[in-house]
Design a protein around this motif. Structure first.
Motif, PDB file in Angstrom:
ATOM      1  N   GLY A 146      19.017   0.533  17.045  1.00 10.57           N
ATOM      2  CA  GLY A 146      17.868  -0.369  17.052  1.00 10.57           C
ATOM      3  C   GLY A 146      17.279  -0.527  18.436  1.00 10.57           C
ATOM      4  N   ALA A 147      16.781  -1.726  18.719  1.00 12.72           N
ATOM      5  CA  ALA A 147      16.163  -2.015  20.016  1.00 12.72           C
ATOM      6  C   ALA A 147      16.490  -3.448  20.423  1.00 12.72           C
ATOM      7  CB  ALA A 147      14.651  -1.829  19.939  1.00 12.72           C
ATOM      8  N   VAL A 148      16.643  -3.653  21.727  1.00  9.71           N
ATOM      9  CA  VAL A 148      16.958  -4.970  22.275  1.00  9.71           C
ATOM     10  C   VAL A 148      16.045  -5.220  23.461  1.00  9.71           C
ATOM     11  CG1 VAL A 148      18.729  -6.405  23.360  1.00  9.71           C
ATOM     12  CG2 VAL A 148      19.373  -4.798  21.566  1.00  9.71           C
ATOM     13  N   ASP A 149      15.389  -6.381  23.492  1.00 13.75           N
ATOM     14  CA  ASP A 149      14.567  -6.788  24.628  1.00 13.75           C
ATOM     15  C   ASP A 149      15.481  -7.536  25.592  1.00 13.75           C
ATOM     16  OD1 ASP A 149      12.473  -7.329  26.330  1.00 13.75           O
ATOM     17  OD2 ASP A 149      11.641  -8.950  25.116  1.00 13.75           O
ATOM     18  N   VAL A 150      15.713  -6.971  26.765  1.00 14.83           N
ATOM     19  CA  VAL A 150      16.616  -7.555  27.756  1.00 14.83           C
ATOM     20  C   VAL A 150      15.792  -8.069  28.923  1.00 14.83           C
ATOM     21  CG1 VAL A 150      18.576  -7.114  29.274  1.00 14.83           C
ATOM     22  CG2 VAL A 150      18.422  -5.945  27.083  1.00 14.83           C
ATOM     23  N   ALA A 151      16.151  -9.244  29.415  1.00 14.17           N
ATOM     24  CA  ALA A 151      15.422  -9.839  30.537  1.00 14.17           C
ATOM     25  C   ALA A 151      16.398 -10.474  31.515  1.00 14.17           C
ATOM     26  CB  ALA A 151      14.449 -10.907  30.033  1.00 14.17           C
ATOM     27  N   THR A 152      15.982 -10.563  32.771  1.00 11.25           N
ATOM     28  CA  THR A 152      16.743 -11.331  33.752  1.00 11.25           C
ATOM     29  C   THR A 152      16.696 -12.789  33.320  1.00 11.25           C
ATOM     30  OG1 THR A 152      14.772 -11.512  35.125  1.00 11.25           O
ATOM     31  CG2 THR A 152      16.335  -9.748  35.684  1.00 11.25           C
ATOM     32  N   GLY A 153      17.596 -13.587  33.850  1.00 12.22           N
ATOM     33  CA  GLY A 153      17.676 -14.992  33.465  1.00 12.22           C
ATOM     34  C   GLY A 153      16.385 -15.759  33.635  1.00 12.22           C
ATOM     35  N   ASP A 154      15.590 -15.400  34.647  1.00 15.42           N
ATOM     36  CA  ASP A 154      14.322 -16.090  34.889  1.00 15.42           C
ATOM     37  C   ASP A 154      13.165 -15.466  34.113  1.00 15.42           C
ATOM     38  OD1 ASP A 154      13.953 -13.719  36.272  1.00 15.42           O
ATOM     39  OD2 ASP A 154      13.099 -14.688  38.047  1.00 15.42           O
ATOM     40  N   GLY A 155      13.431 -14.351  33.406  1.00 15.36           N
ATOM     41  CA  GLY A 155      12.389 -13.683  32.632  1.00 15.36           C
ATOM     42  C   GLY A 155      11.458 -12.819  33.459  1.00 15.36           C
ATOM     43  N   GLY A 156      11.693 -12.713  34.750  1.00 12.46           N
ATOM     44  CA  GLY A 156      10.813 -11.953  35.636  1.00 12.46           C
ATOM     45  C   GLY A 156      10.817 -10.465  35.391  1.00 12.46           C
ATOM     46  N   ALA A 157      11.944  -9.922  35.007  1.00 12.98           N
ATOM     47  CA  ALA A 157      12.049  -8.496  34.692  1.00 12.98           C
ATOM     48  C   ALA A 157      12.551  -8.389  33.260  1.00 12.98           C
ATOM     49  CB  ALA A 157      13.025  -7.806  35.638  1.00 12.98           C
ATOM     50  N   HIS A 158      11.912  -7.532  32.458  1.00 14.36           N
ATOM     51  CA  HIS A 158      12.421  -7.307  31.111  1.00 14.36           C
ATOM     52  C   HIS A 158      12.112  -5.889  30.675  1.00 14.36           C
ATOM     53  CE1 HIS A 158       8.660  -7.457  28.752  1.00 14.36           C
ATOM     54  NE2 HIS A 158       8.254  -8.260  29.710  1.00 14.36           N
ATOM     55  N   GLU A 159      12.915  -5.416  29.709  1.00 16.27           N
ATOM     56  CA  GLU A 159      12.799  -4.037  29.249  1.00 16.27           C
ATOM     57  C   GLU A 159      13.264  -3.962  27.796  1.00 16.27           C
ATOM     58  OE1 GLU A 159      12.066   0.085  29.777  1.00 16.27           O
ATOM     59  OE2 GLU A 159      11.714  -1.522  31.222  1.00 16.27           O
ATOM     60  N   MET A 160      12.562  -3.179  26.982  1.00 12.90           N
ATOM     61  CA  MET A 160      12.986  -2.913  25.607  1.00 12.90           C
ATOM     62  C   MET A 160      13.926  -1.719  25.649  1.00 12.90           C
ATOM     63  SD  MET A 160      12.815  -3.889  22.450  1.00 12.90           S
ATOM     64  CE  MET A 160      11.332  -4.875  22.282  1.00 12.90           C
ATOM     65  N   LEU A 161      15.184  -1.927  25.291  1.00 18.24           N
ATOM     66  CA  LEU A 161      16.188  -0.865  25.318  1.00 18.24           C
ATOM     67  C   LEU A 161      16.326  -0.234  23.936  1.00 18.24           C
ATOM     68  CD1 LEU A 161      19.111  -2.482  27.344  1.00 18.24           C
ATOM     69  CD2 LEU A 161      17.182  -1.162  28.193  1.00 18.24           C
ATOM     70  N   ARG A 162      16.518   1.073  23.921  1.00 21.66           N
ATOM     71  CA  ARG A 162      16.741   1.857  22.710  1.00 21.66           C
ATOM     72  C   ARG A 162      18.175   2.389  22.735  1.00 21.66           C
ATOM     73  NH1 ARG A 162      12.527   0.113  19.884  1.00 21.66           N
ATOM     74  NH2 ARG A 162      10.566   0.421  20.959  1.00 21.66           N
ATOM     75  N   PRO A 163      18.660   2.996  21.642  1.00 20.70           N
ATOM     76  CA  PRO A 163      20.038   3.492  21.602  1.00 20.70           C
ATOM     77  C   PRO A 163      20.387   4.389  22.793  1.00 20.70           C
ATOM     78  CG  PRO A 163      19.089   3.578  19.428  1.00 20.70           C
ATOM     79  CD  PRO A 163      17.964   3.212  20.371  1.00 20.70           C
ATOM     80  N   GLY A 164      21.549   4.128  23.368  1.00 19.84           N
ATOM     81  CA  GLY A 164      22.030   4.884  24.516  1.00 19.84           C
ATOM     82  C   GLY A 164      21.645   4.275  25.851  1.00 19.84           C
ATOM     83  N   ALA A 165      20.692   3.359  25.864  1.00 18.43           N
ATOM     84  CA  ALA A 165      20.243   2.739  27.115  1.00 18.43           C
ATOM     85  C   ALA A 165      21.160   1.578  27.504  1.00 18.43           C
ATOM     86  CB  ALA A 165      18.810   2.255  26.983  1.00 18.43           C
ATOM     87  N   VAL A 166      21.240   1.347  28.815  1.00 21.24           N
ATOM     88  CA  VAL A 166      22.049   0.264  29.364  1.00 21.24           C
ATOM     89  C   VAL A 166      21.212  -0.480  30.400  1.00 21.24           C
ATOM     90  CG1 VAL A 166      24.134  -0.313  30.681  1.00 21.24           C
ATOM     91  CG2 VAL A 166      24.178   1.586  29.068  1.00 21.24           C
ATOM     92  N   ALA A 167      21.258  -1.801  30.357  1.00 23.90           N
ATOM     93  CA  ALA A 167      20.604  -2.631  31.381  1.00 23.90           C
ATOM     94  C   ALA A 167      21.692  -3.394  32.125  1.00 23.90           C
ATOM     95  CB  ALA A 167      19.626  -3.606  30.751  1.00 23.90           C
ATOM     96  N   LEU A 168      21.550  -3.476  33.438  1.00 23.70           N
ATOM     97  CA  LEU A 168      22.521  -4.153  34.291  1.00 23.70           C
ATOM     98  C   LEU A 168      21.821  -5.161  35.183  1.00 23.70           C
ATOM     99  CD1 LEU A 168      24.074  -0.802  35.461  1.00 23.70           C
ATOM    100  CD2 LEU A 168      25.211  -2.382  33.917  1.00 23.70           C
ATOM    101  N   VAL A 169      22.404  -6.357  35.297  1.00 28.75           N
ATOM    102  CA  VAL A 169      21.937  -7.358  36.251  1.00 28.75           C
ATOM    103  C   VAL A 169      23.165  -7.793  37.034  1.00 28.75           C
ATOM    104  CG1 VAL A 169      20.912  -9.635  36.589  1.00 28.75           C
ATOM    105  CG2 VAL A 169      20.047  -8.143  34.773  1.00 28.75           C
TER     106      VAL A 169
END
Length: 187
Positions: A146-169
């Protein structure tokens, strides 16, 4: 790996838990798993209902599967998650993951209806399978399906992730998110 995780989640699900769409229930608990509510802590066992304000903590070697209808949370050893005491008026289910690793399998809907908040980032979904890891060094989200919308705690940076993707803060810069997808890393 995705099929193995889904098989584990389904195997841990009882028919009684599937019938209960309203709240979360502990479907499986092995090793040290604790359930805390209003300052009182008890050993978590299969069938325990999770109420708003409850905290589920797994110790070393402890695992738990929480189920709500056809949705699952598989809590790894050394993890802690909470249900906020107050329900959101928007109808979005919120989970707060303080530390550890949890795999989420959330039912697909047309609108975002589920979010995971950590000290470093937030993940909002319409329905998918994904993993959230939290430690003192930061937090990460990995999408399995599927897809996940990931954002920093303040919402300043966000990205829609697809399968296989990783977001790190990272804990050293909670306003910066690093995304790894298809062999490319960007900030």
């Amino acid at each position: 790996m995705r099929k193995r995780i889904i098989a584990i989640l389904i195997a841990g699900c009882s028919t009684t838990a599937i019938a209960q769409e309203r709240g979360w229930t502990i479907s499986e608990a092995t090793g040290p798993v604790r359930l805390s509510h209003s300052g009182l802590t008890k050993v978590a066992t299969r069938g325990n209902m999770i109420a708003p304000g409850d905290v589920v903590t797994t110790g070393a070697g402890g695992r738990a599967v929480l189920v709500r209808g056809t949705e699952y949370m598989m809590v790894a050893p050394g993890s802690q998650l909470r249900l906020p005491a107050e329900q959101q008026a928007t109808g979005v289910t919120s989970i707060i993951e303080d530390f550890g690793n949890v795999v989420f399998m959330i039912k697909k809907k047309l609108t975002p209806h589920f979010e995971v908040k950590t000290p470093y980032l937030a993940a909002v979904v319409k329905g998918t399978t994904f993993s959230v890891g939290v430690s003192g060094a930061g937090a990460s989200v990995q999408v399995l399906e599927g897809a996940v919308d990931v954002a920093t705690g303040d919402g300043g940076a966000h990205e829609m992730l697809r399968p296989g993707a990783v977001a790190l803060v990272g804990a050293n810069n909670i306003y910066r998110m690093q995304v790894e997808a298809a062999g490319v890393t960007r900030t």
